[in-house]
Design a protein around this motif. Structure first.
Motif, short mmCIF file in Angstrom:
data_model
loop_
_atom_site.label_atom_id
_atom_site.label_comp_id
_atom_site.label_asym_id
_atom_site.label_seq_id
_atom_site.Cartn_x
_atom_site.Cartn_y
_atom_site.Cartn_z
N PHE A 88 -32.19 38.62 16.51
CA PHE A 88 -31.72 39.05 14.65
C PHE A 88 -33.39 37.76 14.46
CE2 PHE A 88 -29.00 35.18 15.17
CZ PHE A 88 -29.75 34.69 14.08
N VAL A 89 -33.52 37.74 13.61
CA VAL A 89 -34.66 37.14 12.77
C VAL A 89 -34.45 36.55 11.81
CG1 VAL A 89 -37.44 36.75 12.13
CG2 VAL A 89 -36.35 38.41 13.68
N GLN A 90 -34.41 35.54 11.36
CA GLN A 90 -34.23 34.59 10.37
C GLN A 90 -34.81 34.68 9.22
OE1 GLN A 90 -33.39 30.56 11.30
NE2 GLN A 90 -33.90 29.92 8.68
N GLY A 91 -34.16 35.04 8.25
CA GLY A 91 -35.17 35.39 6.77
C GLY A 91 -35.19 34.41 6.12
N ALA A 92 -36.11 33.94 5.58
CA ALA A 92 -36.34 33.00 4.47
C ALA A 92 -35.76 32.00 4.38
CB ALA A 92 -35.08 33.36 3.24
N ASP A 93 -34.96 30.56 3.89
CA ASP A 93 -34.78 29.35 4.69
C ASP A 93 -33.01 28.62 4.21
OD1 ASP A 93 -37.55 28.98 5.30
OD2 ASP A 93 -37.84 27.76 3.52
N GLY A 94 -32.80 27.60 4.30
CA GLY A 94 -31.51 27.54 4.02
C GLY A 94 -30.64 27.75 4.67
N LEU A 95 -30.88 28.58 6.20
CA LEU A 95 -29.99 29.30 6.98
C LEU A 95 -29.20 28.08 8.06
CD1 LEU A 95 -28.32 31.75 7.71
CD2 LEU A 95 -30.20 32.74 9.11
N LYS A 96 -28.45 27.38 8.63
CA LYS A 96 -27.71 26.97 9.75
C LYS A 96 -27.64 28.03 10.48
CE LYS A 96 -28.77 22.78 8.31
NZ LYS A 96 -30.08 21.91 8.96
N ILE A 97 -28.39 28.52 12.05
CA ILE A 97 -27.66 29.24 13.28
C ILE A 97 -26.81 27.97 14.44
CG2 ILE A 97 -28.04 30.93 15.21
CD1 ILE A 97 -30.91 31.04 13.42
N LEU A 98 -25.67 28.38 14.50
CA LEU A 98 -24.67 27.89 14.76
C LEU A 98 -24.05 28.43 16.29
CD1 LEU A 98 -22.35 25.98 12.48
CD2 LEU A 98 -24.94 25.32 13.05
N SER A 99 -24.48 27.35 17.28
CA SER A 99 -23.84 27.51 18.53
C SER A 99 -22.92 26.73 19.81
CB SER A 99 -24.69 28.56 19.78
OG SER A 99 -24.65 28.41 21.27
N SER A 100 -21.34 28.07 20.23
CA SER A 100 -20.41 26.73 20.30
C SER A 100 -21.13 26.27 21.62
CB SER A 100 -19.23 27.89 20.58
OG SER A 100 -18.16 26.75 21.06
N ILE A 101 -20.20 25.14 21.77
CA ILE A 101 -20.45 23.88 22.80
C ILE A 101 -19.52 24.49 23.88
CG2 ILE A 101 -20.52 22.06 23.64
CD1 ILE A 101 -21.41 20.84 21.08
N SER A 102 -18.36 24.43 23.72
CA SER A 102 -17.30 25.07 24.74
C SER A 102 -16.27 25.39 24.23
CB SER A 102 -16.78 23.99 25.34
OG SER A 102 -15.99 23.01 24.13
#
Length: 395
Positions: A88-102
């Protein structure tokens, strides 16, 4: 084996360590962002932003998307939480994209949803949100931990899929309802009589007592404002405020008998129409129609005006003011089709069935969706109800 006994066995003797969300994820920086002006209804790439819509829009621009993966999306201002497993493409601001470590990414998503306490204020929330404690089962046995997380995710996915199916069904039914409504309310020239709203009823614009007049406010007479009239609502029975008998009596010219129509006449919500179930007084942002023509059925006119909402909004924009507005004079000149009472009754019988199916919170699909959502939240709470020692601190 019942669902309950299965879940009891699944969680029997399982201990969990409560950890801060921020210790279980890493943040991902999007390679590109698009402002809302670039949003399109269609395109090859979906746009995810912090708004309430899951997919905000689409784009065909030559931008680098976030690569395919499993992500938890957090709206830093909006506090909306989403799970995304596609590019996906991030829209505008104020977004936190989080990915799991384990841990299982979707397990973290469900846990975050369950334990995060929204603050409902417009500020940056991530600094406190990342401190949200979530349970990690069997932390000393990573393989077993992932197995339990996967089982919990599978159960919760089943409930969310049921809700998604019902929501898709509701969307389809709404389209079908709109189609049939437009067909039923389309008439050939000479087929029906056309009458103005002012010709079939008395038009009344409401008013509001002064807030300082304490004697006007009470609990005897309904006082209706545009915020009380929700999209999809057919009749209104419980507005948020009420007047005293004395306060209502001081405004005899704006007393509206039950069974009349109330239509919002200003602002972005212009054109919402509802039938008042009780005698009431509307505020000045509502035009009421007290029917005086026996050839028009109130239920029929409700469906006509609901179908004309876009027309009413366009009419309100012609005034050229900073806010769309339909005054009493212009409102009374709006023309509506009036077939025979027999034909009105036929149209109402058909559209009432669609209306109940798509809008009723007591018998239609919205009620079923609400029940499924409650069921999902109940089982989510149950499946994530690991003991939480008071002394435990996130690692």
């Amino acid at each position: 084996m019942s669902d309950m006994s299965y879940m009891e066995k699944l969680l029997d003797g399982v201990e969990a360590k409560w950890k801060a969300l921020g210790t279980e994820i890493k943040t991902v920086t999007a390679p590109s962002k698009l402002k809302s002006g670039a949003y399109r209804d269609t395109g090859r790439l979906p746009i995810i932003d912090q708004g309430i819509k899951f997919i905000a829009a689409y784009t065909d621009e030559d931008v680098t998307p976030v690569e395919t993966g499993e992500y938890i999306i957090f709206g830093d201002h909006s506090e909306h939480i989403k799970y995304v497993d596609f590019s996906f493409v991030q829209g505008a601001d104020g977004l936190k994209i989080l990915s799991s470590i384990s841990a299982n990414a979707k397990y973290i998503y469900y846990s975050f949803q369950n334990f995060y306490k929204k603050e409902f204020s417009y500020k940056r929330h991530w600094s406190s949100a990342q401190e949200t404690l979530i349970p990690i089962p069997c932390p000393e046995n990573p393989k077993k931990s992932l197995e339990i997380q996967a089982e919990i995710v599978q159960i919760l996915d089943t409930f969310t899929e049921l809700t998604a199916e019902l929501t898709a069904e509701l969307t389809a039914r709404k389209k079908q309802y709109n189609y049939y409504r437009d067909q039923l309310l389309s008439f050939e020239e000479g087929e029906v009589e056309w009458k103005t709203l002012g010709g079939i009823g008395r038009i009344v614009t409401g008013r509001t007592p002064k807030s300082s007049d304490k004697s006007a406010w009470g609990d005897e007479v309904d006082f209706v404002t545009p915020s009380d009239i929700k999209n999809g609502m057919r009749s209104i029975t419980c507005p948020s405020r009420r007047l005293s008998t004395e306060g209502a009596a001081s405004m005899p010219k704006v007393q509206i008998p039950s069974g009349s129509l109330l239509v919002t006449c200003i602002g972005a919500d212009m054109g919402k129409t509802v039938i008042n179930a009780n005698d009431c007084i509307p505020n000045q942002q509502i035009n009421a129609i007290i029917l005086t023509d026996d050839s028009v059925q109130v239920g029929y006119l409700f469906h006509v005006l609901t179908a004309m909402r876009d027309t009413l909004r366009r009419q309100g924009e012609l005034g050229g003011g900073t806010m769309p507005l339909i005054n009493k004079s212009d409102f009374s000149k709006i023309v509506v089709p009036v077939p025979s009472l027999e034909e009105q009754a036929r149209i109402v019988a058909i559209l009432d069935k669609f209306d109940a199916l798509t809008n009723s919170i007591t018998e239609g699909l919205p009620r079923e969706i609400a029940l499924r959502q409650q069921q999902y939240e109940y089982y989510r709470d149950l499946l994530l109800s690991f003991p939480k020692p008071d002394s435990e601190v996130a690692a």
